[in-house]
Design a protein around this motif. Structure first.
Motif, PDB file in Angstrom:
ATOM      1  N   LEU A  11     -19.531  -2.149  -7.525  1.00 64.88           N
ATOM      2  CA  LEU A  11     -18.513  -2.050  -6.426  1.00 64.88           C
ATOM      3  C   LEU A  11     -18.920  -2.709  -5.122  1.00 64.88           C
ATOM      4  O   LEU A  11     -20.152  -2.774  -4.642  1.00 64.88           O
ATOM      5  N   ALA A  12     -17.956  -3.129  -4.340  1.00 60.04           N
ATOM      6  CA  ALA A  12     -18.159  -3.676  -3.170  1.00 60.04           C
ATOM      7  C   ALA A  12     -18.560  -2.816  -2.087  1.00 60.04           C
ATOM      8  O   ALA A  12     -18.277  -1.568  -2.086  1.00 60.04           O
ATOM      9  N   THR A  13     -19.353  -3.104  -1.151  1.00 61.09           N
ATOM     10  CA  THR A  13     -19.989  -2.303   0.145  1.00 61.09           C
ATOM     11  C   THR A  13     -19.439  -3.205   1.268  1.00 61.09           C
ATOM     12  O   THR A  13     -19.008  -4.433   1.294  1.00 61.09           O
ATOM     13  N   PRO A  14     -19.273  -2.698   2.528  1.00 59.53           N
ATOM     14  CA  PRO A  14     -18.890  -3.256   3.579  1.00 59.53           C
ATOM     15  C   PRO A  14     -19.712  -4.562   3.851  1.00 59.53           C
ATOM     16  O   PRO A  14     -19.237  -5.347   4.475  1.00 59.53           O
ATOM     17  N   GLU A  15     -21.085  -4.474   3.474  1.00 56.54           N
ATOM     18  CA  GLU A  15     -21.870  -5.631   3.746  1.00 56.54           C
ATOM     19  C   GLU A  15     -21.145  -6.955   3.054  1.00 56.54           C
ATOM     20  O   GLU A  15     -21.526  -8.076   3.221  1.00 56.54           O
ATOM     21  N   ASP A  16     -20.470  -6.725   2.075  1.00 55.98           N
ATOM     22  CA  ASP A  16     -19.892  -7.641   1.109  1.00 55.98           C
ATOM     23  C   ASP A  16     -18.801  -8.477   1.707  1.00 55.98           C
ATOM     24  O   ASP A  16     -18.146  -9.513   1.050  1.00 55.98           O
ATOM     25  N   ILE A  17     -17.995  -7.993   2.841  1.00 57.24           N
ATOM     26  CA  ILE A  17     -16.708  -8.429   3.168  1.00 57.24           C
ATOM     27  C   ILE A  17     -16.939  -9.901   3.494  1.00 57.24           C
ATOM     28  O   ILE A  17     -15.770 -10.474   3.226  1.00 57.24           O
ATOM     29  N   ILE A  21     -14.261 -12.522   1.553  1.00 61.47           N
ATOM     30  CA  ILE A  21     -13.378 -13.244   2.194  1.00 61.47           C
ATOM     31  C   ILE A  21     -13.509 -14.707   2.136  1.00 61.47           C
ATOM     32  O   ILE A  21     -12.597 -15.516   1.644  1.00 61.47           O
ATOM     33  N   ARG A  22     -14.890 -15.195   2.108  1.00 62.35           N
ATOM     34  CA  ARG A  22     -15.372 -16.477   1.547  1.00 62.35           C
ATOM     35  C   ARG A  22     -14.684 -16.688   0.078  1.00 62.35           C
ATOM     36  O   ARG A  22     -14.165 -17.931  -0.023  1.00 62.35           O
ATOM     37  N   TYR A  34      -1.320 -20.431  -4.364  1.00 64.47           N
ATOM     38  CA  TYR A  34      -1.339 -19.627  -3.306  1.00 64.47           C
ATOM     39  C   TYR A  34      -1.591 -20.121  -2.045  1.00 64.47           C
ATOM     40  O   TYR A  34      -2.915 -21.023  -2.164  1.00 64.47           O
ATOM     41  N   ASN A  35      -1.236 -20.103  -1.077  1.00 62.36           N
ATOM     42  CA  ASN A  35      -1.829 -20.369   0.193  1.00 62.36           C
ATOM     43  C   ASN A  35      -2.517 -19.305   0.828  1.00 62.36           C
ATOM     44  O   ASN A  35      -2.420 -17.999   0.799  1.00 62.36           O
ATOM     45  N   TYR A  36      -3.697 -19.513   1.437  1.00 60.76           N
ATOM     46  CA  TYR A  36      -4.732 -18.451   1.946  1.00 60.76           C
ATOM     47  C   TYR A  36      -4.076 -17.741   3.229  1.00 60.76           C
ATOM     48  O   TYR A  36      -3.590 -18.490   4.191  1.00 60.76           O
ATOM     49  N   ASP A  37      -4.111 -16.481   3.029  1.00 58.08           N
ATOM     50  CA  ASP A  37      -3.590 -15.709   4.229  1.00 58.08           C
ATOM     51  C   ASP A  37      -4.656 -14.474   4.616  1.00 58.08           C
ATOM     52  O   ASP A  37      -4.614 -13.627   3.986  1.00 58.08           O
ATOM     53  N   GLU A  38      -5.345 -14.979   5.602  1.00 58.24           N
ATOM     54  CA  GLU A  38      -6.516 -13.910   5.984  1.00 58.24           C
ATOM     55  C   GLU A  38      -6.029 -12.762   6.110  1.00 58.24           C
ATOM     56  O   GLU A  38      -6.582 -11.577   5.958  1.00 58.24           O
ATOM     57  N   ARG A  39      -4.869 -12.533   6.816  1.00 53.78           N
ATOM     58  CA  ARG A  39      -4.396 -11.030   7.316  1.00 53.78           C
ATOM     59  C   ARG A  39      -4.358 -10.329   6.051  1.00 53.78           C
ATOM     60  O   ARG A  39      -4.500  -9.166   5.878  1.00 53.78           O
ATOM     61  N   LYS A  40      -3.569 -11.046   4.831  1.00 49.09           N
ATOM     62  CA  LYS A  40      -3.328 -10.254   3.520  1.00 49.09           C
ATOM     63  C   LYS A  40      -4.583  -9.939   3.071  1.00 49.09           C
ATOM     64  O   LYS A  40      -4.920  -8.715   2.335  1.00 49.09           O
ATOM     65  N   VAL A  41      -5.550 -10.780   2.940  1.00 50.91           N
ATOM     66  CA  VAL A  41      -6.933 -10.503   2.305  1.00 50.91           C
ATOM     67  C   VAL A  41      -7.683  -9.279   3.108  1.00 50.91           C
ATOM     68  O   VAL A  41      -8.230  -8.530   2.409  1.00 50.91           O
ATOM     69  N   ILE A  42      -7.671  -9.305   4.258  1.00 50.07           N
ATOM     70  CA  ILE A  42      -8.295  -8.178   5.200  1.00 50.07           C
ATOM     71  C   ILE A  42      -7.355  -6.946   4.907  1.00 50.07           C
ATOM     72  O   ILE A  42      -8.047  -5.804   4.706  1.00 50.07           O
ATOM     73  N   ARG A  46      -9.078  -3.580   3.590  1.00 49.98           N
ATOM     74  CA  ARG A  46      -9.057  -2.489   4.300  1.00 49.98           C
ATOM     75  C   ARG A  46      -8.763  -1.201   3.440  1.00 49.98           C
ATOM     76  O   ARG A  46      -9.087  -0.071   3.528  1.00 49.98           O
ATOM     77  N   LEU A  47      -7.498  -1.481   2.780  1.00 48.03           N
ATOM     78  CA  LEU A  47      -7.056  -0.500   1.707  1.00 48.03           C
ATOM     79  C   LEU A  47      -8.148   0.322   0.986  1.00 48.03           C
ATOM     80  O   LEU A  47      -8.164   1.277   0.520  1.00 48.03           O
ATOM     81  N   TYR A  48      -9.161  -0.589   0.246  1.00 41.37           N
ATOM     82  CA  TYR A  48      -9.945  -0.221  -0.637  1.00 41.37           C
ATOM     83  C   TYR A  48     -11.081   0.452   0.222  1.00 41.37           C
ATOM     84  O   TYR A  48     -11.278   1.600  -0.196  1.00 41.37           O
TER      85      TYR A  48
END
Length: 71
Positions: A11-17, A21-22, A34-42, A46-48
């Motif tokens: 499972l992902a940890t905060p260090e993996d953020i 994103i990359r 899909y077009n990259y939308d950093e706002r949606k990715v973040i 954040r929800l997770y």
């Protein structure tokens, strides 16, 4: 969850953020769907991490070099 037989699947940890994103950006660049939308990715990340939904699984060591993720 038990990942005993798959040490690099976790499972992902905060260090993996940064790597999550990359990888999301790279997936969008490789796809015409899909077009990259950093706002949606973040927002998904954040929800997770806030425990409000979703799951993020990653493949790779905890050294900042993920080879895959599933959001």
């Amino acid at each position: 969850m038990d990942f005993e037989n798959c040490k690099d699947v976790r499972l992902a940890t905060p260090e993996d953020i940064p790597d999550i994103i990359r990888l999301a950006k790279m997936a969008c660049e490789e796809s015409d769907l899909y077009n990259y939308d950093e706002r949606k990715v973040i927002e998904l990340i954040r929800l997770y991490f806030e425990g409000r939904g979703g799951i993020i699984g990653v493949i790779g060591n905890k050294n900042g070099n993920l080879s895959a993720c599933l959001v």
